[in-house]
Design a protein around this motif. Structure first.
Motif, PDB file in Angstrom:
ATOM      1  N   SER A  17       0.839  -1.207   0.000  1.00 40.46           N
ATOM      2  CA  SER A  17       0.000   0.000   0.000  1.00 40.46           C
ATOM      3  C   SER A  17       0.871   1.254   0.000  1.00 40.46           C
ATOM      4  N   ASN A  18       0.983   1.969   1.114  1.00 40.78           N
ATOM      5  CA  ASN A  18       1.772   3.207   1.068  1.00 40.78           C
ATOM      6  C   ASN A  18       3.204   3.046   1.559  1.00 40.78           C
ATOM      7  N   PHE A  19       3.606   1.810   1.830  1.00 37.45           N
ATOM      8  CA  PHE A  19       4.951   1.582   2.334  1.00 37.45           C
ATOM      9  C   PHE A  19       5.825   0.907   1.280  1.00 37.45           C
ATOM     10  N   TYR A  20       7.096   1.221   1.337  1.00 41.03           N
ATOM     11  CA  TYR A  20       8.055   0.641   0.408  1.00 41.03           C
ATOM     12  C   TYR A  20       9.148  -0.038   1.209  1.00 41.03           C
ATOM     13  N   ALA A  21       9.545  -1.232   0.797  1.00 42.67           N
ATOM     14  CA  ALA A  21      10.698  -1.886   1.397  1.00 42.67           C
ATOM     15  C   ALA A  21      11.909  -1.458   0.590  1.00 42.67           C
ATOM     16  N   VAL A  22      12.812  -0.726   1.234  1.00 44.53           N
ATOM     17  CA  VAL A  22      13.981  -0.195   0.521  1.00 44.53           C
ATOM     18  C   VAL A  22      15.229  -0.871   1.074  1.00 44.53           C
ATOM     19  N   GLU A  23      15.991  -1.462   0.159  1.00 40.11           N
ATOM     20  CA  GLU A  23      17.169  -2.217   0.571  1.00 40.11           C
ATOM     21  C   GLU A  23      18.428  -1.407   0.301  1.00 40.11           C
ATOM     22  N   GLY A  24      19.271  -1.289   1.314  1.00 42.61           N
ATOM     23  CA  GLY A  24      20.544  -0.587   1.152  1.00 42.61           C
ATOM     24  C   GLY A  24      21.600  -1.519   0.595  1.00 42.61           C
ATOM     25  N   SER A  25      22.745  -0.969   0.222  1.00 44.12           N
ATOM     26  CA  SER A  25      23.784  -1.804  -0.392  1.00 44.12           C
ATOM     27  C   SER A  25      24.325  -2.831   0.610  1.00 44.12           C
ATOM     28  N   ASN A  26      24.166  -2.586   1.913  1.00 40.30           N
ATOM     29  CA  ASN A  26      24.624  -3.571   2.899  1.00 40.30           C
ATOM     30  C   ASN A  26      23.548  -4.611   3.208  1.00 40.30           C
ATOM     31  N   GLY A  27      22.420  -4.541   2.508  1.00 42.70           N
ATOM     32  CA  GLY A  27      21.383  -5.565   2.659  1.00 42.70           C
ATOM     33  C   GLY A  27      20.311  -5.228   3.686  1.00 42.70           C
ATOM     34  N   THR A  28      20.483  -4.157   4.446  1.00 46.37           N
ATOM     35  CA  THR A  28      19.446  -3.821   5.428  1.00 46.37           C
ATOM     36  C   THR A  28      18.210  -3.294   4.700  1.00 46.37           C
ATOM     37  N   ILE A  29      17.052  -3.651   5.232  1.00 46.68           N
ATOM     38  CA  ILE A  29      15.804  -3.219   4.598  1.00 46.68           C
ATOM     39  C   ILE A  29      15.113  -2.217   5.519  1.00 46.68           C
ATOM     40  N   GLN A  31      11.717   0.254   6.103  1.00 46.92           N
ATOM     41  CA  GLN A  31      10.352   0.556   5.664  1.00 46.92           C
ATOM     42  C   GLN A  31      10.223   2.062   5.484  1.00 46.92           C
ATOM     43  N   CYS A  32       9.880   2.441   4.268  1.00 46.33           N
ATOM     44  CA  CYS A  32       9.824   3.872   3.956  1.00 46.33           C
ATOM     45  C   CYS A  32       8.438   4.259   3.462  1.00 46.33           C
ATOM     46  N   VAL A  33       8.119   5.513   3.648  1.00 46.17           N
ATOM     47  CA  VAL A  33       7.003   6.107   2.919  1.00 46.17           C
ATOM     48  C   VAL A  33       7.655   6.946   1.824  1.00 46.17           C
ATOM     49  N   SER A  34       6.840   7.563   0.992  1.00 49.12           N
ATOM     50  CA  SER A  34       7.434   8.337  -0.087  1.00 49.12           C
ATOM     51  C   SER A  34       6.918   9.766  -0.049  1.00 49.12           C
ATOM     52  N   ASP A  44      13.130   0.292  -8.560  1.00 51.28           N
ATOM     53  CA  ASP A  44      13.647   1.660  -8.631  1.00 51.28           C
ATOM     54  C   ASP A  44      14.804   1.862  -7.665  1.00 51.28           C
ATOM     55  N   PHE A  45      15.795   2.640  -8.088  1.00 54.55           N
ATOM     56  CA  PHE A  45      16.834   3.117  -7.185  1.00 54.55           C
ATOM     57  C   PHE A  45      16.352   4.446  -6.624  1.00 54.55           C
ATOM     58  N   VAL A  46      16.442   4.581  -5.310  1.00 53.40           N
ATOM     59  CA  VAL A  46      15.900   5.774  -4.657  1.00 53.40           C
ATOM     60  C   VAL A  46      16.893   6.318  -3.635  1.00 53.40           C
ATOM     61  N   THR A  47      16.626   7.538  -3.208  1.00 54.13           N
ATOM     62  CA  THR A  47      17.350   8.117  -2.077  1.00 54.13           C
ATOM     63  C   THR A  47      16.335   8.300  -0.967  1.00 54.13           C
ATOM     64  N   TRP A  48      16.743   8.027   0.260  1.00 56.07           N
ATOM     65  CA  TRP A  48      15.800   8.184   1.370  1.00 56.07           C
ATOM     66  C   TRP A  48      16.502   8.787   2.579  1.00 56.07           C
ATOM     67  N   GLU A  49      15.696   9.375   3.444  1.00 52.97           N
ATOM     68  CA  GLU A  49      16.212   9.967   4.680  1.00 52.97           C
ATOM     69  C   GLU A  49      15.527   9.299   5.871  1.00 52.97           C
ATOM     70  N   VAL A  50      16.229   9.270   6.972  1.00 60.20           N
ATOM     71  CA  VAL A  50      15.659   8.671   8.188  1.00 60.20           C
ATOM     72  C   VAL A  50      14.499   9.536   8.659  1.00 60.20           C
ATOM     73  N   SER A  51      13.416   8.851   9.061  1.00 59.86           N
ATOM     74  CA  SER A  51      12.251   9.559   9.594  1.00 59.86           C
ATOM     75  C   SER A  51      11.554   8.629  10.571  1.00 59.86           C
ATOM     76  N   VAL A  56      11.893   8.084   4.659  1.00 56.89           N
ATOM     77  CA  VAL A  56      11.038   8.705   3.659  1.00 56.89           C
ATOM     78  C   VAL A  56      11.842   8.837   2.366  1.00 56.89           C
ATOM     79  N   ILE A  57      11.263   8.346   1.295  1.00 56.22           N
ATOM     80  CA  ILE A  57      11.932   8.409  -0.010  1.00 56.22           C
ATOM     81  C   ILE A  57      11.858   9.845  -0.518  1.00 56.22           C
ATOM     82  N   THR A  58      13.032  10.392  -0.877  1.00 57.98           N
ATOM     83  CA  THR A  58      13.075  11.806  -1.272  1.00 57.98           C
ATOM     84  C   THR A  58      13.361  11.982  -2.760  1.00 57.98           C
TER      85      THR A  58
END
Ligand SMILES: Nc1nc2c(ncn2[C@@H]2O[C@H](COP(=O)(O)OP(=O)(O)OP(=O)(O)O)[C@@H](O)[C@H]2O)c(=O)[nH]1
Ligand SMILES: [Mg+2]
Ligand SMILES: [Zn+2]
Length: 307
Positions: A17-29, A31-34, A44-51, A56-58
């Motif tokens: 739904s409104n959440f995205y599982a975003v995986e970093g290069s070190n494998g950590t996942i 949960q982000c909103v956008s 998609d490759f994305v940039t995100w900030e801690v929230s 949150v995907i920026t």
């Protein structure tokens, strides 16, 4: 990949739904909103900030292309980005004697092929559940698949039950992002399980009585292959429509038309029973398969009646 100094970079591996599982290069996942106005997709490759506890995907990085699928109401819905290969999964029917009269679903396959060509990706045409087919049916299916081989596409007969064609499929997956598409119940999740048994994805155990699947895939999800490359499982469809495709693009989706494009008598030739059509002339001479020509006419009628 572009590195944004103020954020983390990651890959969208699923959306709920409104959440995205975003995986970093070190494998950590995470949960982000956008952020509003962005519509990240699986792949998609994305940039995100801690929230808060998540992120949150920026920003969404430029994509190579987006595959669209019909939602439950038949409306187009963007499903995945940055796809290299579409694995178009067909299957022998699993009830009674239907396999004896089964015709290869070229209507669905050819629509997917057009979408693949317009994406700049490669199709792999697969027929699963071959364990259910009699030698006679297999013979007919091989003939149906020859049409695709003749125009340069790879085809595969597989069975996850009898472990047929799994190694050959594996060999086609290295170092690319492949998405499994096709009808619900054709065995997309089962094929991914056959390749990556450690995943144990729940599959659709169709009840013959109710006709309802239990574990039908509802989320588009990306998995990593150990040998390099990614697989995306996607929910099955009943029909696959083409959106925002005009007649010129449609002809480009039929790669065997290419040598004749531009040779028709009229510049705006629709290649449908037209005077001086170079493509239809080639079809008459047997240089283009009549099955594919029929498919072109059918898809042409579809895209012109839907708007
Ligand atoms: N006989 C036979 N059955 C198979 C084969 N592959 C898959 N199945 C069965 O087909 C049914 C559907 O398989 P799934 O893998 O869930 O199909 P799917 O394409 O992922 O379906 P959706 O998620 O609804 O799109 C399950 O009952 C599988 O056990 C095969 O090679 N042979
Ligand atoms: Mg599935
Ligand atoms: Zn023409």
């Amino acid at each position: 990949m572009i590195i944004f100094p103020d954020g983390h970079n990651g890959l969208v591996i699923a959306r709920y739904s409104n959440f995205y599982a975003v995986e970093g290069s070190n494998g950590t996942i995470t949960q982000c909103v956008s952020r509003k106005k962005l519509s990240p997709l699986c792949g998609d490759f994305v940039t995100w900030e801690v929230s808060g506890d998540g992120g949150v995907i920026t920003a969404v990085m430029p994509r190579r292309g987006v595959l669209t699928r019909p939602d439950r109401r038949g409306q187009p819905k963007e499903t995945a980005a940055n796809i290299d290969q579409l694995i178009i999964v067909n299957a022998i029917p699993d009830v009674g004697d239907e396999e004896a009269s089964y015709e290869f679903n070229s209507a669905l396959t050819d629509r997917y092929i057009v979408a693949t060509e317009l994406l700049g990706a490669t199709p792999l045409i697969l027929l699963n559940k071959c364990d259910l087919a009699s030698p006679k049916t297999i013979e007919r299916m091989e003939l149906a698949l020859k049409i695709y081989q003749a125009i340069g596409y790879s085809t595969l007969l597989t069975s996850t039950k009898a472990q047929i064609g799994i190694e050959a499929l594996n060999a086609q997956l290295c170092d690319k992002t492949s998405i499994f598409v096709g009808e619900s119940g054709a065995g997309k999740s089962s094929l991914i399980n056959a390749i990556m048994p450690e995943l144990a994805i729940r599959t659709n155990e169709v009840s013959a009585h109710s006709g309802l699947g239990k574990h039908t895939t509802t989320t588009t999800m990306l998995y990593h292959l150990q040998q390099g490359g990614h697989l995306i499982d996607s929910p099955g469809v009943r029909e696959f429509g083409l959106w925002k495709v005009d007649a010129t693009q449609l002809a480009l989706g039929f790669r065997e038309f290419q040598p004749y494009l531009g040779a028709c008598k009229f510049r705006n030739c629709s290649h449908r029973h037209n005077d001086g059509c170079a493509i239809e002339a080639a079809a008459k001479e047997g240089k283009i398969s009549s099955v594919r020509m029929e498919s072109y006419y059918n898809i042409y009628n579809d895209i012109n009646s839907s708007d």
